[in-house]
Scaffold this active site. Structure first.
Site, PDB file in Angstrom:
ATOM      1  N   ASP A  15       0.862  -1.184   0.000  1.00  0.00           N
ATOM      2  CA  ASP A  15       0.000   0.000   0.000  1.00  0.00           C
ATOM      3  C   ASP A  15       0.897   1.232   0.000  1.00  0.00           C
ATOM      4  O   ASP A  15       2.131   1.118  -0.005  1.00  0.00           O
ATOM      5  CB  ASP A  15      -0.947  -0.004   1.211  1.00  0.00           C
ATOM      6  N   HIS A  33     -13.213  -0.517  -7.345  1.00  0.00           N
ATOM      7  CA  HIS A  33     -14.468   0.252  -7.289  1.00  0.00           C
ATOM      8  C   HIS A  33     -14.231   1.706  -6.885  1.00  0.00           C
ATOM      9  O   HIS A  33     -15.130   2.536  -7.018  1.00  0.00           O
ATOM     10  CB  HIS A  33     -15.491  -0.433  -6.378  1.00  0.00           C
TER      11      HIS A  33
END
Length: 320
Positions: A196, A233
């Site tokens: 990340d 998304h």
């Protein structure tokens, strides 16, 4: 007619219930009640609350079955305990997540409706993830909230699919590691990595090896499996394609891509409201399985199958 009118009038103020709980979480009321025997009067004195307003708030929390009274002493119900920070299945930060900037963005959904652009950017002058990255407290609160959701959503994913056949897995955009921790716990022989942004990796407290970076730039070539949970998304088709291209480049031939997403054609109800949230906040949206198949194939992957993980999420499986 009167029934419909009453339903609508009730709908208009539903958010009051949530905001009452939000205020209690923000002011640590559930934590205060959990940690010591306290009356309304002593709680007001100790925390500097207005006594009359606190009485009304406690009355609402009683109606919501979060608090009950044992004589003069306030006690938490089992449900109320879930809103304390120390509970192993706490939802405190999940509660806090939907107030403040999230709520304000929703209040400006009409801007997104007219422009097709994120209300969040319009209000705060920068994209959502950039905004929270500049404030460590907001960043931690957001990722704690996402962890609380993911911990519940993925606790049985190992029963849905067998990950034991893989040598190594990298969880891309994995936040505080709820998904990869679950996979690793049930497949300890699989080499696992968490990837990340560096500022997110700094928040991780677990044992999984971590790598900081930017999935828009590249994804480390350390695993034969890339898994991404509710990442795409957040983004438009163009940006999702860029992420998938980087995933493709990171994998060896025969490598596997797993996507965990809300598939609009696999959800019985509620997909549209989830998608509106993404439009207002990040500029992404929820997609159907055919739409994900199109994205996957356009970046060189071969679609294999999808499996239902829970009522909302599905596991999409593809191969390089």
């Amino acid at each position: 007619m009167i029934e419909h009118r009453n339903e609508l009038k009730g709908l208009f103020t539903q958010y009051w219930d949530y905001l009452a709980v939000y205020a209690a979480c923000k002011q640590n009321i559930f934590d205060c009640i959990q940690n010591t025997a306290v009356s309304i009067n002593s709680l007001a004195d100790n925390e500097g609350f207005d006594l009359e307003v606190l009485k009304e708030l406690v009355s609402v929390l009683k109606q919501q079955k979060l608090i009950h009274a044992d004589g003069e002493t306030l006690k938490l119900t089992i449900k109320g305990e879930l809103l304390t920070e120390s509970h192993p299945y706490s939802l405190k930060y999940a509660c806090l997540n939907w107030g403040a900037e999230h709520l304000t963005a929703w209040q400006n959904l009409d801007y997104t409706l007219k422009s097709g652009k994120q209300a969040f950017n319009h209000l705060y002058g920068k994209p959502f993830f950039e905004y929270i990255s500049n404030d460590k407290e907001k960043l931690l609160s957001y990722h704690r909230a996402m962890y609380e959701y993911a911990r519940d959503d993925y606790e049985n994913i190992y029963q849905v699919h067998d990950f034991s056949k893989h040598h190594s897995i990298i969880d891309v955009g994995g936040g505080l590691g709820a998904l990869i921790n679950t996979i690793k716990a049930h497949n300890p022989q699989v080499n696992s990595y968490l990837f990340d942004k560096p500022e997110v990796i700094d928040l991780y407290k677990g044992d999984i090896p971590v790598i900081g970076g930017d999935f828009f730039q590249s994804i480390p070539k350390v695993a034969d499996v890339v898994i991404m949970s509710r990442v795409l998304h957040d983004w438009s088709d163009d940006k999702s394609t860029l992420i998938l291209n980087n995933a493709f480049e990171s994998l060896p031939k025969g490598g596997v891509l797993y996507l965990v997403e809300n598939l609009t054609d696999k959800i019985d109800d509620g997909a549209a409201i989830l998608s509106l949230n993404m439009h207002a906040l990040t500029g992404g949206f929820e997609r159907s399985l055919p739409e994900y198949k199109k994205l996957i194939k356009s970046t060189g992957f071969k679609y294999i199958e999808s499996k239902k993980v829970n009522d909302l999420q599905s596991l999409i499986i593809a191969e390089k």
